[in-house]
Motif scaffolding. Structure first.
Motif, PDB file in Angstrom:
ATOM      1  N   GLY A 207       0.813  -1.214   0.000  1.00 29.30           N
ATOM      2  CA  GLY A 207       0.000   0.000   0.000  1.00 29.30           C
ATOM      3  C   GLY A 207       0.846   1.262   0.000  1.00 29.30           C
ATOM      4  O   GLY A 207       0.462   2.289  -0.587  1.00 29.30           O
ATOM      5  N   ILE A 208       2.023   1.203   0.648  1.00 28.11           N
ATOM      6  CA  ILE A 208       2.902   2.375   0.668  1.00 28.11           C
ATOM      7  C   ILE A 208       3.541   2.580  -0.692  1.00 28.11           C
ATOM      8  O   ILE A 208       3.637   3.713  -1.204  1.00 28.11           O
ATOM      9  N   ASP A 209       3.996   1.481  -1.283  1.00 31.96           N
ATOM     10  CA  ASP A 209       4.596   1.592  -2.608  1.00 31.96           C
ATOM     11  C   ASP A 209       3.598   2.112  -3.641  1.00 31.96           C
ATOM     12  O   ASP A 209       3.999   2.735  -4.640  1.00 31.96           O
ATOM     13  N   ALA A 210       2.320   1.860  -3.426  1.00 35.21           N
ATOM     14  CA  ALA A 210       1.306   2.289  -4.387  1.00 35.21           C
ATOM     15  C   ALA A 210       0.996   3.777  -4.300  1.00 35.21           C
ATOM     16  O   ALA A 210       0.326   4.317  -5.198  1.00 35.21           O
ATOM     17  N   ILE A 211       1.470   4.454  -3.236  1.00 41.64           N
ATOM     18  CA  ILE A 211       1.149   5.878  -3.086  1.00 41.64           C
ATOM     19  C   ILE A 211       1.769   6.690  -4.217  1.00 41.64           C
ATOM     20  O   ILE A 211       1.097   7.504  -4.882  1.00 41.64           O
ATOM     21  N   PHE A 322      -7.569   8.817  -1.178  1.00 48.05           N
ATOM     22  CA  PHE A 322      -6.925   8.286   0.016  1.00 48.05           C
ATOM     23  C   PHE A 322      -7.912   8.354   1.169  1.00 48.05           C
ATOM     24  O   PHE A 322      -8.492   9.414   1.431  1.00 48.05           O
ATOM     25  N   TYR A 323      -8.098   7.222   1.869  1.00 47.51           N
ATOM     26  CA  TYR A 323      -8.902   7.193   3.103  1.00 47.51           C
ATOM     27  C   TYR A 323      -7.991   6.665   4.204  1.00 47.51           C
ATOM     28  O   TYR A 323      -7.868   5.450   4.391  1.00 47.51           O
ATOM     29  N   LEU A 324      -7.350   7.553   4.917  1.00 45.06           N
ATOM     30  CA  LEU A 324      -6.377   7.142   5.934  1.00 45.06           C
ATOM     31  C   LEU A 324      -6.722   7.831   7.247  1.00 45.06           C
ATOM     32  O   LEU A 324      -6.774   9.065   7.315  1.00 45.06           O
ATOM     33  N   ILE A 344      -8.524   5.219  -8.354  1.00 47.00           N
ATOM     34  CA  ILE A 344      -7.722   4.238  -7.633  1.00 47.00           C
ATOM     35  C   ILE A 344      -7.765   4.630  -6.159  1.00 47.00           C
ATOM     36  O   ILE A 344      -7.631   5.810  -5.822  1.00 47.00           O
ATOM     37  N   GLN A 345      -7.988   3.673  -5.285  1.00 46.84           N
ATOM     38  CA  GLN A 345      -8.254   3.994  -3.884  1.00 46.84           C
ATOM     39  C   GLN A 345      -7.271   3.271  -2.960  1.00 46.84           C
ATOM     40  O   GLN A 345      -7.021   2.072  -3.124  1.00 46.84           O
ATOM     41  N   ILE A 346      -6.746   4.020  -1.981  1.00 44.10           N
ATOM     42  CA  ILE A 346      -5.848   3.476  -0.959  1.00 44.10           C
ATOM     43  C   ILE A 346      -6.433   3.850   0.394  1.00 44.10           C
ATOM     44  O   ILE A 346      -6.667   5.028   0.667  1.00 44.10           O
ATOM     45  N   CYS A 362     -11.486  -1.063  -2.011  1.00 43.31           N
ATOM     46  CA  CYS A 362     -10.291  -0.271  -2.337  1.00 43.31           C
ATOM     47  C   CYS A 362      -9.233  -1.150  -3.003  1.00 43.31           C
ATOM     48  O   CYS A 362      -9.232  -2.386  -2.860  1.00 43.31           O
ATOM     49  N   ASP A 363      -8.313  -0.508  -3.693  1.00 44.17           N
ATOM     50  CA  ASP A 363      -7.256  -1.245  -4.374  1.00 44.17           C
ATOM     51  C   ASP A 363      -6.170  -1.700  -3.393  1.00 44.17           C
ATOM     52  O   ASP A 363      -5.599  -2.778  -3.546  1.00 44.17           O
ATOM     53  N   TYR A 364      -5.853  -0.870  -2.406  1.00 37.89           N
ATOM     54  CA  TYR A 364      -4.852  -1.213  -1.390  1.00 37.89           C
ATOM     55  C   TYR A 364      -5.407  -0.805  -0.033  1.00 37.89           C
ATOM     56  O   TYR A 364      -6.051   0.241   0.101  1.00 37.89           O
ATOM     57  N   THR A 365      -5.107  -1.620   0.956  1.00 41.68           N
ATOM     58  CA  THR A 365      -5.584  -1.329   2.312  1.00 41.68           C
ATOM     59  C   THR A 365      -4.457  -1.560   3.314  1.00 41.68           C
ATOM     60  O   THR A 365      -3.825  -2.620   3.309  1.00 41.68           O
ATOM     61  N   LEU A 366      -4.212  -0.568   4.135  1.00 39.98           N
ATOM     62  CA  LEU A 366      -3.265  -0.697   5.239  1.00 39.98           C
ATOM     63  C   LEU A 366      -4.044  -1.190   6.448  1.00 39.98           C
ATOM     64  O   LEU A 366      -4.944  -0.499   6.939  1.00 39.98           O
TER      65      LEU A 366
END
Length: 439
Positions: A207-211, A322-324, A344-346, A362-366
């Motif tokens: 997820g970090i690399d996708a930012i 981004f939803y963080l 694209i959603q993280i 979402c595409d990536y989730t932390l």
């Protein structure tokens, strides 16, 4: 005619004959018997029923009053000797009072414990919320005996020769103290290394690399980036981690000259986010590119905020969302609308109940603490990096103990330790670690 006259005379004489027949004569045997019976009963002397004296029951005596170890001074241990006549005892009442105190402040005897006959005669006083033990107060105890015939036999009063006081340290928690020292020591060790400029390895998270990839995609498409820092306040750790990631995202956005939108629900978070983005633009060397309306306050109403953000998604069609931070019931509404807009959603949150919605939309989730790891990974703040590395080292120690436990349990199976506890190597390891002391 003569016959009728005789018959009339007989009828007239019949009542007089009957009355004469019913009149008792002086020599009637029934009356005589009744008179004899009454005279006999009067002659018999009255005998009162004899009441048996209650059995003698000896009292119970207080043996010892001790301070409870490793407490806050709010418990006492009392032991007493049972009555010498246990066959007549139903139970015992442990009575307590504060000598010299007014009745309203415990100066009157009060039953603090009811001990049935046959139960252990050592009790811990102070667990009853109606009769708490106050530190620094001297108490007096007595034990009354409740007999099976309903009597209460008072015992002798015994005053404690000390006042209960708390201990500064629980001697049974030495292993917990040792674990805390190791944990804090590791954090400070890695914190010092990060401050000295050592490069500390943090496991990369997809997820970090996708930012960077998501920011580059928005730049190529010429569309804005939407960053939602959660709906919680600034006191929430997840919000602080989100603002750290926002700084990294804003710096990249400033470098790529991509529009940024940061809607806020909390006014204090809005102020901090605005300063964070401004600082990022300055660090990127493009303070003039900062847009005053890129960070803005929407409303503090939860679903009104969601409606405004969703409307912005559908109007402006941002390329990346981004939803963080911290989210509640609005997580699915936001993520589903963003998915429909084609962005694209993280996402990242430590709210366990909201993670399934982010993972599916979402595409990536932390997940969970990955949000904090991402904050340290992107921010490179020595305190955050040291904390993450210290936690990882502690997890490594715990995993090492678990692995050793598995190996020893297998060894016990082959050496007979599983059947004989005295030979079990696993039980010896458990005695060394003693996880129950962590409670």
């Amino acid at each position: 005619m003569l016959k009728h006259l005789e018959l009339l005379l007989l009828v007239a004489a019949l009542p007089f004959g009957t009355a004469m027949a019913q009149t008792a004569s002086p020599g009637d045997p029934g009356e005589a018997a009744a008179a004899v019976t009454a005279d006999s009963l009067a002659a018999i002397p009255t005998v009162e029923p004899e009441v048996a004296a209650p059995p003698e029951v000896g009292p119970a005596t207080v043996l010892t009053i001790q301070d409870f170890p490793n407490d806050a001074g709010d418990h006492l241990i009392l032991s007493f000797c049972e009555s010498p006549n246990p066959e007549c005892v139903l139970g015992y009442l442990v009575m307590r009072r504060t000598p010299g105190a007014p009745d309203s402040l415990g100066g009157q005897w009060a039953a603090v414990e009811n001990v049935p006959a046959g139960d252990p005669t050592e009790i811990v006083d102070g667990y009853d919320p109606d009769f708490l033990v106050v530190p620094g107060t001297q108490y007096e105890y007595r034990v009354d005996v409740l007999t099976i015939d309903g009597r209460q036999i008072e015992g002798s009063a015994v005053a404690a020769d000390f006042t209960p006081r708390g201990e500064l340290f629980h001697t049974g928690k030495l292993k917990v103290l040792a674990g805390c020292i190791v944990f804090i020591g590791l954090i400070f060790y890695y914190f010092k290394k990060a401050q000295m400029g050592h490069e500390l390895y943090l496991r990369p998270i997809p997820g970090i690399d996708a930012i960077d990839e998501a920011i580059g995609r928005a730049t190529e498409m010429g569309k804005p980036i939407l960053y939602v820092p959660g709906l919680s306040s600034i006191e929430d750790v997840a919000t602080i981690a989100s603002l750290t990631i926002l700084s990294r995202v804003a710096r990249k956005v400033a470098e790529y000259q991509t529009p940024l939108r940061v809607p806020n629900r909390d006014p204090i978070v809005y102020t901090v986010a605005e300063e964070t983005v401004k600082q990022a633009y300055m660090e990127a060397g493009r303070p003039d590119s900062y847009e005053n309306n890129s960070v803005y306050f929407v409303t503090d109403s939860q679903f009104a905020y969601v409606a405004a953000v969703n409307g912005q998604m559908m109007r402006e069609k941002p390329a990346t969302n981004f939803y963080l931070g911290m989210f509640w019931a609005e997580s699915l509404l936001l993520a589903e609308t963003g998915s429909l807009s084609g962005a694209i959603q993280i996402a990242g949150t430590d709210a366990i109940t909201q993670l399934p919605f982010f993972i599916t939309t979402c595409d990536y989730t932390l997940i969970g603490e990955e949000l904090y790891a991402a904050s340290a990974y992107l921010g490179r703040e020595p305190k955050q990096v040291g904390a993450v590395k210290g936690q990882d080292a502690c997890k490594g120690i715990v995993m090492a103990f678990v692995t050793i436990g598995i190996v020893l349990s297998i060894v016990d199976i082959f050496t007979g330790g599983a059947a004989d506890p005295s030979k079990s190597l696993l039980l010896k390891l458990q005695g060394l670690v003693d996880v129950t002391s962590l409670e």
